[in-house]
Design a protein around this motif. Structure first.
Motif, PDB file in Angstrom:
ATOM      1  N   LEU A 223       0.854  -1.153   0.221  1.00 37.58           N
ATOM      2  CA  LEU A 223      -0.091   0.018  -0.122  1.00 37.58           C
ATOM      3  C   LEU A 223       0.835   1.231   0.183  1.00 37.58           C
ATOM      4  O   LEU A 223       0.183   2.247  -0.034  1.00 37.58           O
ATOM      5  N   ASP A 224       2.230   1.125  -0.234  1.00 39.42           N
ATOM      6  CA  ASP A 224       3.236   2.418  -0.031  1.00 39.42           C
ATOM      7  C   ASP A 224       2.847   3.191   1.165  1.00 39.42           C
ATOM      8  O   ASP A 224       3.043   4.436   1.040  1.00 39.42           O
ATOM      9  N   ILE A 225       2.786   2.545   2.408  1.00 43.69           N
ATOM     10  CA  ILE A 225       2.850   3.249   3.533  1.00 43.69           C
ATOM     11  C   ILE A 225       4.131   3.871   3.487  1.00 43.69           C
ATOM     12  O   ILE A 225       5.182   3.239   3.586  1.00 43.69           O
ATOM     13  N   ARG A 227       5.169   5.901   1.904  1.00 43.92           N
ATOM     14  CA  ARG A 227       5.746   6.683   0.667  1.00 43.92           C
ATOM     15  C   ARG A 227       4.522   6.738  -0.464  1.00 43.92           C
ATOM     16  O   ARG A 227       4.394   6.119  -1.344  1.00 43.92           O
ATOM     17  N   GLY A 228       4.022   8.034  -0.011  1.00 44.06           N
ATOM     18  CA  GLY A 228       2.768   8.226  -0.710  1.00 44.06           C
ATOM     19  C   GLY A 228       1.402   7.838  -0.131  1.00 44.06           C
ATOM     20  O   GLY A 228       0.388   8.205  -0.769  1.00 44.06           O
ATOM     21  N   ASN A 229       1.456   7.285   1.079  1.00 48.94           N
ATOM     22  CA  ASN A 229       0.223   6.721   1.820  1.00 48.94           C
ATOM     23  C   ASN A 229       0.728   6.639   3.053  1.00 48.94           C
ATOM     24  O   ASN A 229       2.091   6.597   3.533  1.00 48.94           O
ATOM     25  N   ARG A 230      -0.343   6.764   4.061  1.00 50.79           N
ATOM     26  CA  ARG A 230       0.124   6.483   5.527  1.00 50.79           C
ATOM     27  C   ARG A 230      -1.320   5.877   6.160  1.00 50.79           C
ATOM     28  O   ARG A 230      -2.363   6.017   5.747  1.00 50.79           O
ATOM     29  N   ALA A 276      -4.548   6.986   4.441  1.00 51.64           N
ATOM     30  CA  ALA A 276      -4.858   8.213   3.759  1.00 51.64           C
ATOM     31  C   ALA A 276      -5.418   8.272   2.489  1.00 51.64           C
ATOM     32  O   ALA A 276      -6.023   9.005   2.274  1.00 51.64           O
ATOM     33  N   ASN A 277      -5.169   7.093   1.731  1.00 51.25           N
ATOM     34  CA  ASN A 277      -5.662   6.793   0.366  1.00 51.25           C
ATOM     35  C   ASN A 277      -6.958   6.325   0.270  1.00 51.25           C
ATOM     36  O   ASN A 277      -7.357   5.952  -0.862  1.00 51.25           O
ATOM     37  N   GLY A 278      -7.410   6.162   1.345  1.00 47.83           N
ATOM     38  CA  GLY A 278      -8.605   5.399   1.405  1.00 47.83           C
ATOM     39  C   GLY A 278      -8.991   3.969   1.482  1.00 47.83           C
ATOM     40  O   GLY A 278      -9.982   3.444   1.899  1.00 47.83           O
ATOM     41  N   GLU A 279      -7.998   3.352   1.645  1.00 46.64           N
ATOM     42  CA  GLU A 279      -7.834   1.701   1.622  1.00 46.64           C
ATOM     43  C   GLU A 279      -8.238   1.571   3.273  1.00 46.64           C
ATOM     44  O   GLU A 279      -7.766   2.054   4.241  1.00 46.64           O
ATOM     45  N   THR A 280      -8.745   0.107   3.593  1.00 50.40           N
ATOM     46  CA  THR A 280      -8.747  -0.185   4.894  1.00 50.40           C
ATOM     47  C   THR A 280      -8.101  -1.512   4.982  1.00 50.40           C
ATOM     48  O   THR A 280      -7.829  -2.121   3.902  1.00 50.40           O
ATOM     49  N   ILE A 281      -7.637  -1.748   6.460  1.00 44.49           N
ATOM     50  CA  ILE A 281      -6.921  -3.014   6.569  1.00 44.49           C
ATOM     51  C   ILE A 281      -7.740  -3.503   8.082  1.00 44.49           C
ATOM     52  O   ILE A 281      -7.658  -2.936   8.841  1.00 44.49           O
ATOM     53  N   THR A 282      -7.733  -4.903   7.751  1.00 41.72           N
ATOM     54  CA  THR A 282      -8.243  -5.635   9.199  1.00 41.72           C
ATOM     55  C   THR A 282      -7.097  -6.420   9.638  1.00 41.72           C
ATOM     56  O   THR A 282      -6.663  -7.300   8.827  1.00 41.72           O
ATOM     57  N   ALA A 389      13.439   3.166   9.558  1.00 39.89           N
ATOM     58  CA  ALA A 389      12.913   3.441  10.707  1.00 39.89           C
ATOM     59  C   ALA A 389      11.412   4.036  10.869  1.00 39.89           C
ATOM     60  O   ALA A 389      10.524   3.769  11.796  1.00 39.89           O
ATOM     61  N   TYR A 390      10.895   4.789   9.629  1.00 40.45           N
ATOM     62  CA  TYR A 390       9.608   5.247   9.590  1.00 40.45           C
ATOM     63  C   TYR A 390       8.752   3.854   9.585  1.00 40.45           C
ATOM     64  O   TYR A 390       7.623   4.028  10.215  1.00 40.45           O
ATOM     65  N   ASP A 391       9.129   2.956   8.671  1.00 36.88           N
ATOM     66  CA  ASP A 391       8.293   1.819   8.852  1.00 36.88           C
ATOM     67  C   ASP A 391       8.371   1.199  10.042  1.00 36.88           C
ATOM     68  O   ASP A 391       7.299   0.525  10.607  1.00 36.88           O
ATOM     69  N   VAL A 392       9.275   1.019  10.946  1.00 35.68           N
ATOM     70  CA  VAL A 392       9.522   0.383  12.268  1.00 35.68           C
ATOM     71  C   VAL A 392       8.578   1.135  13.092  1.00 35.68           C
ATOM     72  O   VAL A 392       7.780   0.363  13.804  1.00 35.68           O
TER      73      VAL A 392
END
Length: 435
Positions: A223-225, A227-230, A276-282, A389-392
């Motif tokens: 999902l490019d968290i 890096r263009g999404n969060r 931020a880009n509208g996707e959901t995660i469960t 580190a941002y991913d961590v």
């Protein structure tokens, strides 16, 4: 986050005790902090990677040290220097990076000190206790330009990387929803409180998703968290707690101190994340009930999806479908899965194509080796690691944020933006190990 070589200096006079190195390319010199079972598994992969020297190890337990030194001897490897204070390893000028497979609560503080000492840090998986410790890690990485990588081997799993390749080639369309988790019957292990078992203690006192990264890591990369999404916010809900108590009663006996000890952790923790880009995660965390192992992976877009437990991929217009007639003669379509394996030849990720050519080995079917090679090559090049580190911070924050949401009656909790807005313009990572 900068990728320049760190100018940070250790706090004490560096000590170098190794014999002169052979001629040729400089090896990557590692220290390992924490010598438990996870380190034993990592050594299987590390011993097979050329250009790596393990020059120092650290643990406070004599038995753990003796076991690790025996593994070095059995494999014909030079014994590393031994420390009982990890700060002594961080002071040494002959160590480029450290691996931190320690207890969960010590991963982040030790990794932060490593970055401050100018050492790359490879930190094992787990969850954070607070967002404050994550901010300290991020600030240390930004200040020194040294990178911290979570050794999340599932990011390099074959099917997850295959799906990433399919997504980036547009076969899934626009992504809408992802799911994953950690569903693993660990009742007999996680009920052993009196032995100081780490997972048992966390299940005894906490209530949240304490082990979120195995499937969240691959999903975040897809999902490019950062890096263009969060991640924007989450809600978490805990079921009742029964499985661990029943397991403890079987193990210790009902009516005993440990057999009747309550566990705070809900048997099933369900977390829903909005991006931020509208996707959901469960995400689903469940280790207290009987079931086969699963990471519950699912990636779904406007054209297709992958479901781990179905062992299948469905792509609209490509995968098989059959038109049938109902009892009234009306047509309806029955969609069928394509086996995941049917996509390997054409769409296997380039990293896995190379992996199969080289016939690499290592723990967890080779994915330990891939994650370690990605880390080591980044250290050698003094570049940012593919999981940074941002991913961590983003991935591990799910634990403490899910605890907050559950404590507040499943209320939404906002994710901090650990990038301070840089996620908007950051592009995808590049290089041979990029995710």
């Amino acid at each position: 986050m900068s990728t320049r070589k760190s100018s940070a200096s250790p706090r004490a006079t560096p000590r170098t005790r190794r014999a002169p190195r052979r001629s040729g390319p400089e090896p990557v010199r590692l220290g390992i902090i924490g010598l438990g079972l996870r380190t034993e598994v990592l050594l299987v992969s590390l011993f097979a990677i050329e250009g790596v020297e393990i020059v120092g190890v650290c643990d406070v337990r004599d038995t753990a040290i003796a076991r690790i030194l025996d593994i070095f001897k059995q494999n014909g490897k030079q014994s590393p220097d031994v420390e009982r204070d990890y700060r002594r390893l961080l002071e040494r000028s002959d160590i480029d990076a450290v691996l931190v497979p320690t207890s969960w609560n010590s991963h982040l503080p030790i990794a932060t000190e490593a970055l401050q000492a100018g050492k790359y840090a490879g930190v094992e998986v787990g969850g954070a206790s607070s967002t404050e410790e994550l901010w300290r890690l991020v600030r240390a990485a930004e200040a020194t330009g040294v990178s911290c990588m979570m050794l999340e081997n599932c990011c390099y799993a074959r099917n997850e990387m295959l799906v990433m390749n399919l997504v980036r080639q547009g076969l899934f369309g626009e992504l809408i929803h992802c799911a994953g988790g950690y569903e693993h019957d660990l009742r007999e292990l996680a009920c052993m409180v009196e032995q100081g078992n780490e997972r048992a203690l966390h299940n005894r006192f906490r209530n949240g998703d304490i082990y979120p990264t195995h499937q969240l890591g691959p999903i975040a990369k897809i999902l490019d968290i950062n890096r263009g999404n969060r991640f924007l916010s989450l809600t978490s809900t805990a079921s009742k707690s029964r499985g661990m108590q029943l397991a403890a009663q079987r193990h210790y006996g009902a009516g005993t101190t440990y057999g009747d000890m309550p566990f705070n952790m809900g048997d099933i923790i369900t977390t829903v994340i909005k991006c931020a880009n509208g996707e959901t995660i469960t995400l689903t965390h469940g280790i207290a009930l009987p079931r086969p192992y699963s990471r519950n992976g699912r990636v779904q877009g406007t054209r297709g999806l992958w479901v781990e437990d179905a062992k299948g991929i469905y792509i609209d217009g490509i995968s098989p479908s059959i038109v049938k007639l109902d009892v009234a003669g009306n047509p309806y379509t029955v969609h069928k899965w394509d086996p995941v394996e049917s996509f390997y030849e054409k769409y296997d990720h380039p990293i896995w194509q190379e992996y199969r050519r080289q016939e690499m080995t290592g723990g967890h079917g080779g994915i330990d080796s891939l994650a370690l090679r990605a880390f080591i090559d980044s250290v050698r090049a003094r570049e940012e690691t593919p999981i940074d580190a941002y991913d961590v911070a983003a991935w591990m924050s799910v634990t403490c944020l899910s605890e907050q949401s559950i404590a507040l009656g499943s209320q939404p909790v906002a994710f901090p933006d650990f990038t301070d807005g840089k996620w908007i313009t950051r592009g995808r990572a590049t290089g041979p190990w990029a995710l």
